[in-house]
Write an enzyme that holds these catalytic residues in place. Structure first.
Site, short mmCIF file in Angstrom:
data_model
loop_
_atom_site.label_atom_id
_atom_site.label_comp_id
_atom_site.label_asym_id
_atom_site.label_seq_id
_atom_site.Cartn_x
_atom_site.Cartn_y
_atom_site.Cartn_z
N HIS A 53 27.87 75.19 5.98
CA HIS A 53 29.16 75.09 5.85
C HIS A 53 29.56 75.82 4.31
CE1 HIS A 53 30.25 72.41 9.36
NE2 HIS A 53 28.83 72.21 8.98
N HIS A 57 32.82 80.33 6.70
CA HIS A 57 32.05 79.95 7.79
C HIS A 57 32.79 79.33 9.25
CE1 HIS A 57 33.00 75.94 5.90
NE2 HIS A 57 32.80 75.57 7.15
N ASP A 59 33.13 76.48 12.19
CA ASP A 59 32.67 75.32 12.65
C ASP A 59 32.72 75.45 13.90
OD1 ASP A 59 32.60 74.24 10.13
OD2 ASP A 59 34.28 72.76 10.18
N HIS A 63 29.53 70.45 15.85
CA HIS A 63 29.80 70.01 14.34
C HIS A 63 30.23 68.32 14.47
CE1 HIS A 63 30.71 69.46 10.27
NE2 HIS A 63 31.66 69.80 10.18
N HIS A 168 39.99 68.72 12.54
CA HIS A 168 38.58 69.32 13.05
C HIS A 168 38.67 68.51 14.70
CE1 HIS A 168 37.40 70.19 9.07
NE2 HIS A 168 36.23 70.72 9.72
N GLU A 180 36.73 78.42 8.20
CA GLU A 180 36.90 77.88 6.85
C GLU A 180 36.48 78.64 5.67
OE1 GLU A 180 37.11 73.14 8.15
OE2 GLU A 180 35.18 73.97 7.95
#
Ligand SMILES: [Zn+2]
Length: 215
Positions: A53, A57, A59, A63, A168, A180
């Site tokens: 991360h 990056h 997600d 995750h 999230h 992000e």
């Protein structure tokens, strides 16, 4: 066929890893020189260490979700898509009202350009706890509108310290990828093609990307 020369504008919205902040508890980025030309070696050779991360990056659902999809379960077309950069002012969480006036197409990406970009937080090594995050209300609107990727200009879509990670969860449970650590300081609001390719690592729950906007 489309060529790079068909685009007039290019924006690198990735953060340089050597200056990007590290989310507390994550592994710092390092580049160790194994051999150096200017020290008499016959080549330059480095080795990298970083968390998945780190910096800019993606997600993936795995995750947070036990049976969530990981990087290798997505086709490449999920990483090359139409994206709108939405400007948001203020230091509170991004609310759904900022999307009034945006025509959101199913499958597109939404990238939120907040005070984080204004302050160039992704270029400051010191971690900032009071970054602008997203609200549940805007996350739910993204779900309702069938958005396929949501981007934020700091290291988390959730408020710092909220370990239940409601934003999230809302996004990843609905198969919305999260981008992000982007830096939108140079990119004006508007519609672009976003290209953000993750590394090919089987089972990866997140991946470093080089993210660019073109149009
Ligand atoms: Zn992440």
């Amino acid at each position: 066929m489309l060529h790079a020369s068909d685009f007039k504008e290019f924006y690198d919205i990735s953060a340089p890893l050597e200056v990007a902040p590290i989310y507390p508890g994550d592994r710092p980025f390092s580049q160790e020189w194994m051999a150096r030309l200017n020290e008499g070696d016959s080549y330059n050779l480095s080795a990298l260490a970083l968390g998945s991360h780190a910096g800019t990056h993606l997600d993936f659902p795995s995750h947070l979700l036990k049976s969530g999809k990981s990087q290798d379960q997505y086709p490449l077309k999920r990483f090359i898509l139409s994206a709108e950069v939405v400007c948001v002012s203020g230091d509170g969480p991004v609310l759904s009202g900022c999307l009034q006036g945006s025509k959101i197409d199913k499958g597109q990406a939404l990238l939120f350009k907040t005070d984080n970009s204004q302050k160039r937080l992704m270029h400051q090594a010191a971690f900032s706890e009071d970054f602008v995050c997203l609200s549940l209300d805007v996350a739910r609107l993204c779900v309702a509108d069938g958005v396929s990727l949501v981007g934020i200009d700091y290291l988390s879509v959730d408020k710092y310290g909220d370990d239940s990670l409601p934003i999230h969860r809302t996004l990843l449970e609905n198969d919305i990828l999260i981008l992000e650590g982007i830096d939108l300081s140079a990119a004006p609001s508007g519609v672009y093609t976003l290209i953000c390719l993750p590394l090919s690592i089987k089972g990866a729950e997140a991946s470093l990307v080089r993210a660019v906007l073109v149009r």
